[in-house]
Write a protein that holds these residues in place. Structure first.
Motif, PDB file in Angstrom:
ATOM      1  N   TYR A  80       0.829  -1.152   0.172  1.00 19.95           N
ATOM      2  CA  TYR A  80       0.151  -0.559  -0.027  1.00 19.95           C
ATOM      3  C   TYR A  80       0.608   1.600   0.132  1.00 19.95           C
ATOM      4  O   TYR A  80       0.537   1.776  -0.847  1.00 19.95           O
ATOM      5  N   GLY A  81       2.181   0.862   0.348  1.00 22.87           N
ATOM      6  CA  GLY A  81       3.092   2.807   1.032  1.00 22.87           C
ATOM      7  C   GLY A  81       2.460   3.551   2.257  1.00 22.87           C
ATOM      8  O   GLY A  81       3.348   4.330   1.943  1.00 22.87           O
TER       9      GLY A  81
ATOM     10  N   GLU B  22     -16.391   3.166  -3.017  1.00 20.77           N
ATOM     11  CA  GLU B  22     -14.878   3.580  -2.311  1.00 20.77           C
ATOM     12  C   GLU B  22     -14.258   1.348  -1.434  1.00 20.77           C
ATOM     13  O   GLU B  22     -13.267   1.031  -1.493  1.00 20.77           O
ATOM     14  N   ALA B  23     -15.759   1.821  -0.744  1.00 24.58           N
ATOM     15  CA  ALA B  23     -14.776  -0.463  -0.189  1.00 24.58           C
ATOM     16  C   ALA B  23     -14.964  -1.336  -0.926  1.00 24.58           C
ATOM     17  O   ALA B  23     -14.613  -2.075  -1.568  1.00 24.58           O
ATOM     18  N   ILE B  24     -15.589  -1.058  -2.535  1.00 22.11           N
ATOM     19  CA  ILE B  24     -16.134  -2.892  -3.389  1.00 22.11           C
ATOM     20  C   ILE B  24     -14.595  -1.849  -3.559  1.00 22.11           C
ATOM     21  O   ILE B  24     -13.603  -2.742  -4.294  1.00 22.11           O
ATOM     22  N   TYR B  25     -14.247  -0.415  -4.174  1.00 21.79           N
ATOM     23  CA  TYR B  25     -12.978  -0.328  -4.696  1.00 21.79           C
ATOM     24  C   TYR B  25     -11.755  -0.762  -3.979  1.00 21.79           C
ATOM     25  O   TYR B  25     -10.605  -1.140  -4.869  1.00 21.79           O
ATOM     26  N   TYR B  26     -12.078  -0.713  -3.079  1.00 20.00           N
ATOM     27  CA  TYR B  26     -10.405  -1.522  -1.687  1.00 20.00           C
ATOM     28  C   TYR B  26     -10.432  -2.441  -2.319  1.00 20.00           C
ATOM     29  O   TYR B  26      -8.876  -3.605  -1.865  1.00 20.00           O
ATOM     30  N   CYS B  27     -11.379  -3.376  -2.016  1.00 18.06           N
ATOM     31  CA  CYS B  27     -11.117  -4.527  -2.216  1.00 18.06           C
ATOM     32  C   CYS B  27     -10.409  -5.592  -3.276  1.00 18.06           C
ATOM     33  O   CYS B  27     -10.139  -6.277  -3.181  1.00 18.06           O
ATOM     34  N   PHE B  28     -10.991  -4.750  -4.405  1.00 19.09           N
ATOM     35  CA  PHE B  28     -10.111  -5.054  -5.862  1.00 19.09           C
ATOM     36  C   PHE B  28      -8.726  -4.710  -5.813  1.00 19.09           C
ATOM     37  O   PHE B  28      -8.193  -5.568  -6.267  1.00 19.09           O
TER      38      PHE B  28
ATOM     39  N   GLY C  48      -3.011  -2.207  -5.276  1.00 17.56           N
ATOM     40  CA  GLY C  48      -2.427  -2.076  -4.432  1.00 17.56           C
ATOM     41  C   GLY C  48      -2.215  -0.112  -4.199  1.00 17.56           C
ATOM     42  O   GLY C  48      -1.176   0.232  -3.595  1.00 17.56           O
ATOM     43  N   PHE C  49      -2.865   0.849  -4.511  1.00 14.86           N
ATOM     44  CA  PHE C  49      -2.606   1.592  -5.294  1.00 14.86           C
ATOM     45  C   PHE C  49      -2.090   2.848  -3.179  1.00 14.86           C
ATOM     46  O   PHE C  49      -1.537   3.321  -2.948  1.00 14.86           O
ATOM     47  N   GLY C  50      -2.762   2.580  -2.720  1.00 15.19           N
ATOM     48  CA  GLY C  50      -2.977   3.142  -1.010  1.00 15.19           C
ATOM     49  C   GLY C  50      -3.418   4.356  -0.760  1.00 15.19           C
ATOM     50  O   GLY C  50      -2.961   4.826   0.198  1.00 15.19           O
ATOM     51  N   ASP C  51      -4.662   4.611  -1.522  1.00 19.35           N
ATOM     52  CA  ASP C  51      -5.317   6.112  -1.321  1.00 19.35           C
ATOM     53  C   ASP C  51      -6.000   5.087  -0.437  1.00 19.35           C
ATOM     54  O   ASP C  51      -7.005   6.263   0.391  1.00 19.35           O
ATOM     55  N   PHE C  52      -7.084   3.889  -0.307  1.00 19.97           N
ATOM     56  CA  PHE C  52      -7.509   3.632   1.138  1.00 19.97           C
ATOM     57  C   PHE C  52      -7.032   1.727   1.253  1.00 19.97           C
ATOM     58  O   PHE C  52      -6.793   1.340   0.543  1.00 19.97           O
ATOM     59  N   VAL C  53      -6.592   2.527   2.825  1.00 22.83           N
ATOM     60  CA  VAL C  53      -5.901   1.556   3.512  1.00 22.83           C
ATOM     61  C   VAL C  53      -7.095   0.792   4.803  1.00 22.83           C
ATOM     62  O   VAL C  53      -7.181   2.255   5.446  1.00 22.83           O
TER      63      VAL C  53
END
Length: 306
Positions: A112-113, A203-209, A216-221
């Motif tokens: 994630y970073g 945002e949650a489903i985006y984070y799951c994928f 692992g962009f790290g914008d949502f962790v």
């Protein structure tokens, strides 16, 4: 020229065609991202600049150097998992549970970073830990994925013997497994993350994928907000979700390979082999044909489709 001859000739530049499609796909994606995010990014930047000017105007004792110093303190605190609202998270990111999740993100190459080792010893250990951990993780996930695929095939074979419609039975078994995987590794985590993190469902489903695809962009962790008090089970659930979600993704990949192999065999049976393959002449074979034959020879029996 018949259809068979055209199909045979079309196989020669197939690798070049794949390269062109890949480059075109990347360029088209870049253009779409540019159009979707470019204008918004410029507007967001202008809003940030306006907020900066308002901050300097409101707090007249805060000059440019002081603003940079404040921004550095906020950035360092965010990187270490410290909250500026209080001292209730003085342990920061590097607790045992968070460190275990970080180790999982290293070997799964999610990265994630949001947290990273800052000591020299920690950075050197991270190099060797990833060097041996990443191949181990790939092997284990591949084995678990194949084992899950084997269970699915055994269930499908058992039900096929009990019914006359074998094709429909296998299709519905695969469809049921896909739906169960989506529910367990996308829908349910989406609800949990929405409740625990306060994200929207999108945002949650985006984070799951983004996580299960190891982008692992790290914008949502998840489990990284220092202002939130997470329950103890949250880290364990998150680590388990990552591991089994990646194993399920390995199952999907293996199943997709199985489908592609069946499609390839179907076209081979329909159109037949080329004249060079029928005569046994290997000098005129394309590199793609030689790679396919080499893969068929080296492929172990357990990995072949049933």
């Amino acid at each position: 020229m018949g259809v068979k001859e055209m199909f045979s000739l079309a196989r020669v530049p197939f690798i070049l065609l794949l390269g062109v499609v890949y480059v075109a796909y990347v360029l088209i994606g870049g253009v779409i991202f540019w159009k979707l995010e470019g204008d918004f990014g410029r507007k967001d930047l202008s809003v940030a600049l306006n907020n900066k000017e308002k901050l300097l105007t409101t707090y007249t004792c805060l000059n440019q150097d002081a603003l940079v110093a404040v921004a550095k303190v906020v950035q360092d605190a965010s990187k270490r998992g410290l909250s500026l609202k209080g001292n209730n998270t003085a342990d920061g990111f590097w607790k045992f549970t968070s460190s275990a999740v970080f180790a999982a993100t290293v070997v799964t190459t999610i990265g994630y970073g949001n947290m990273s080792p800052i000591t020299t010893a920690g950075q050197i250990f991270c190099v060797f830990f990833a060097l041996f951990g990443i191949p181990l993780n790939i092997v284990i996930l591949n084995r678990v994925g194949k084992y899950m695929l084997l269970i699915e095939r055994n269930v499908s074979d058992f039900l096929e013997r009990k019914t006359t419609r074998k094709t429909c039975t296998r299709f519905f078994i695969h469809l049921f497994c896909y739906i169960c995987g989506v529910v367990f590794f996308f829908i349910t985590p989406m609800i949990v993350f929405q409740q625990q993190e306060g994200w929207t469902y999108a945002e949650a489903i985006y984070y799951c994928f983004i996580t299960l695809s190891t982008i692992g962009f790290g914008d949502f962790v998840a489990d990284s907000n220092p202002d939130k008090d997470y329950p103890d089970w949250y880290n364990v659930l998150m680590a388990s979700w990552i591991f089994f979600g990646l194993a399920w993704l390995a199952l999907v990949i293996n199943h997709s390979i199985d489908i592609l192999e069946r499609i390839n065999n179907h076209f081979k049976m329909r159109w037949g082999n080329s004249e060079q393959e029928e005569s046994g002449n290997t000098e005129d074979k394309t590199p793609e044909t030689q790679v396919e034959e080499a893969d068929e020879i080296k492929e172990p029996p357990a990995a072949q489709s049933t």
